[in-house]
Design an enzyme around this catalytic site. Structure first.
Site, PDB file in Angstrom:
ATOM      1  N   PHE A 156      55.317  50.270  45.312  1.00 42.49           N
ATOM      2  CA  PHE A 156      55.165  48.810  45.436  1.00 42.49           C
ATOM      3  C   PHE A 156      54.100  48.231  44.529  1.00 42.49           C
ATOM      4  CE2 PHE A 156      51.691  50.005  48.345  1.00 42.49           C
ATOM      5  CZ  PHE A 156      50.725  49.076  47.979  1.00 42.49           C
ATOM      6  N   LYS A 180      65.678  52.460  41.404  1.00 40.93           N
ATOM      7  CA  LYS A 180      65.479  52.022  42.790  1.00 40.93           C
ATOM      8  C   LYS A 180      64.066  51.464  42.900  1.00 40.93           C
ATOM      9  CE  LYS A 180      63.755  53.469  46.553  1.00 40.93           C
ATOM     10  NZ  LYS A 180      63.194  52.219  47.096  1.00 40.93           N
ATOM     11  N   GLU A 183      61.282  48.841  48.136  1.00 43.59           N
ATOM     12  CA  GLU A 183      61.890  47.826  49.016  1.00 43.59           C
ATOM     13  C   GLU A 183      60.878  46.762  49.417  1.00 43.59           C
ATOM     14  OE1 GLU A 183      61.202  50.898  49.574  1.00 43.59           O
ATOM     15  OE2 GLU A 183      60.860  51.400  51.683  1.00 43.59           O
ATOM     16  N   SER A 234      53.605  57.890  46.865  1.00 44.88           N
ATOM     17  CA  SER A 234      52.559  58.630  47.566  1.00 44.88           C
ATOM     18  C   SER A 234      52.754  60.145  47.412  1.00 44.88           C
ATOM     19  CB  SER A 234      52.550  58.235  49.040  1.00 44.88           C
ATOM     20  OG  SER A 234      53.833  58.443  49.574  1.00 44.88           O
ATOM     21  N   CYS A 289      46.976  53.382  41.542  1.00 41.62           N
ATOM     22  CA  CYS A 289      46.810  54.833  41.610  1.00 41.62           C
ATOM     23  C   CYS A 289      45.596  55.250  40.799  1.00 41.62           C
ATOM     24  CB  CYS A 289      48.049  55.543  41.102  1.00 41.62           C
ATOM     25  SG  CYS A 289      48.277  55.326  39.348  1.00 41.62           S
ATOM     26  N   GLU A 388      43.342  59.245  50.296  1.00 42.16           N
ATOM     27  CA  GLU A 388      43.621  57.983  49.610  1.00 42.16           C
ATOM     28  C   GLU A 388      43.686  56.854  50.647  1.00 42.16           C
ATOM     29  OE1 GLU A 388      47.559  57.489  47.755  1.00 42.16           O
ATOM     30  OE2 GLU A 388      46.499  56.627  46.045  1.00 42.16           O
TER      31      GLU A 388
END
Ligand code: NAD
Length: 503
Positions: A156, A180, A183, A234, A289, A388
């Site tokens: 995301f 993809k 979402e 992740s 990240c 994280e």
């Protein structure tokens, strides 16, 4: 169409050159994290939708791979202009659905454009190698051919850029492609695919987009018609994707989570160092990240660092990323906000102290806001120093020496990015040589490599061999074919040259 209908419209999938509704029925809300407003609904597509995209991509592959390399590059040149002309519009879409500030979103779109620029070099970068006379009158050449149908699964936090770590390079090499998006942020890529559609020039099926979540991911991983998979997200899912894609015989690269340390030496130029640390830790509300989430202050660096870091962090304005006055936007969702707030409590429970408390920011209460937070007196064994958090929370550790700092960094199970702040060449040399991390910054807070260099971490931050973009993209998106040839006669006697016999 009424405003409410526009806001809750259901997105489609882009398959074989046009938008179509998903076959599967489940849907999710896409929300603006600054306001809580529902922007659209995203379909959670299923295996049937993946099948349709794969069929389109497979059908398009033979003609696309046969198109000249310069023609493929020229399409990218044209599309680059389109992206640049719509940079602000795309950036606004990023801010609306993901939350980062508009200038940050604009820079992200700039990075996506850079990826397209780097991919236009494909007539050069895709070249192979030739050696004449590997044996007498025998020549060997290695050339690169596309892999086939390639898919990318995105996170995301960079709705525009991360899909473009893959799409331009994949199609430049002659592959066809299925994306993809996350979402949580499907609207930016919907806009980009609309621009791509209006621009034209790509045969149907060369690029496809399937919205959805786990079912689409599993559909991609198991599909015999997909040859290569790129994943960014992740750490746990990265490992899962790597294992499942490899088990079904695919080429795979899976970029995962991170815990990035920033080492500050006593000779660091403090005002600039602190500016970089703040940008790294709190930019995009800590949801990069490459976000620096732990500062290791070495020796005497601690006092001057905190003296400047604390007040400058307290000055940061939290709010809607579309507001010019905002320094730090919301996190991506209320669920994310609640998770981050739990992390702060956990740090305090484990013995950290709050140097800056961002738990109750003065921003819209409908939004998913967490203010910049600094946890001091953190020790390397605490969970806040190991895991994280993916939010605007910075932990501060004190180390007696550079060697001790390196030990702390190398003990992490992650190894994505790190930075050192110092004017000492010797300290830099030691750090960059010994540190077990894939991307290193020297007086650079977010050391994300530009498009023409490879991007990836080490250890638990990456599963695979070939990194994203740069020269690695061409390696990942091509298969090498090596041809060894000889000809038995010396030529066509009597026509254009004299027969010389075997040589
Ligand atoms: P995520 O892992 O939740 O989701 C990433 C993608 O995987 C999404 O498309 C999602 O639909 C899918 N997914 C989620 N759970 C799944 C499951 N159980 N099975 C199959 N598919 C699943 O990650 P996110 O929250 O969207 O993104 C943030 C994470 O991404 C952070 O950990 C961050 O460090 C990482 N990230 C890493 C890099 C890098 O270069 N290493 C870059 C950007 C983000």
């Amino acid at each position: 169409m009424s405003q409410a209908a526009i806001q809750t419209r259901l997105l489609g999938n882009y398959i074989n050159g046009d938008w179509r509704p998903a076959a599967a029925g489940d849907q999710l809300d896409v929300t603006n994290p600054a306001t809580g407003e529902v922007l659209a609904r995203v379909p959670l597509s299923g295996v049937e939708d993946v099948d349709a995209a794969v069929a389109a991509a497979r059908a398009a592959f033979p003609a696309w791979r046969s198109r000249s390399t310069i023609a493929r590059a020229r399409w990218l040149f044209g599309f680059r202009q389109v992206l640049e002309a719509h940079q602000d519009e795309i950036a606004r879409a990023v801010t609306r659905e993901m939350g980062k500030t508009f200038p940050d979103a604009r820079a992200e779109v700039g990075r996506a454009i850079e990826m397209v620029e780097a991919a236009t070099a494909i007539p050069q970068t895709m070249q192979g190698r030739v050696l004449e006379n590997v044996a007498t009158a025998v020549d060997t050449e290695t050339f690169r051919q596309p892999v086939g149908v390639c898919a990318a699964i995105a996170p995301f936090n960079f709705p525009a850029m991360v899909p473009f770590w893959f799409l331009p390079f994949a199609i430049a090499c002659g592959n066809t492609f299925i994306l993809k998006p996350s979402e949580q942020v499907p609207l930016t890529q919907e806009l980009i695919f609309n621009l791509l559609h209006e621009h034209g020039g790509l045969p149907d099926g060369v690029v496809n987009l399937v919205n959805g979540s786990v079912d689409v991911v599993n559909g991609i991983l198991d599909h015999p018609g997909i040859d290569a998979v790129s994943f960014v997200g992740s750490a746990t899912v990265a490992r899962y994707v790597y294992e499942r894609a490899a088990a079904s015989g695919k080429r795979v690269q899976a970029l995962g989570g991170a815990k990035n340390f920033m080492v500050v030496m006593p000779d660091a130029v403090m005002p600039k160092t602190v500016g970089n640390i703040i940008g790294s830790a709190f930019g995009a509300a800590g949801q990069r990240c490459m976000a620096g989430s732990v500062v290791i202050a070495v020796g005497d660096a601690k006092a001057p660092l905190m003296e400047e870091l604390v007040p400058r962090t307290q000055e940061l304005a939290v709010g809607d990323g579309l507001d010019d006055a905002t320094d730090v936007g919301p996190v991506v969702s209320c669920a994310s906000r609640d998770r981050i707030l739990e992390w702060i409590e956990r740090g305090i429970g484990d013995g950290a102290t709050l140097a800056v408390d961002g738990r109750s920011p003065s921003a819209n209460s409908e939004g998913a806001f967490v203010g910049p937070t600094i946890l001091d007196a953190v020790t390397p064994d605490m969970d806040v120093a190991q895991e994280e958090i993916f939010g605007p929370v910075l932990s501060v550790i004190h180390a007696g020496s550079l060697d001790e700092a390196i030990e702390i960094v190398n003990a992490s199970r992650y190894g994505n990015g790190t930075s050192i702040f110092t004017e000492s060449g010797a300290a830099v040399r030691r750090y960059r040589h010994d540190v077990e991390v894939g991307m290193v910054g020297v007086n650079v807070g977010v050391a994300a490599p530009v498009a023409f260099f490879p991007f990836s971490g080490w250890k638990g931050s990456f599963f695979g061999d070939l990194h994203a973009h740069g020269p690695d993209a061409v390696e990942f998106y091509t298969r090498k074919k090596t041809v060894t040839s000889r000809f038995f006669s010396g030529g066509e006697t009597g026509r254009f040259f004299t027969e010389q016999g075997d040589r």
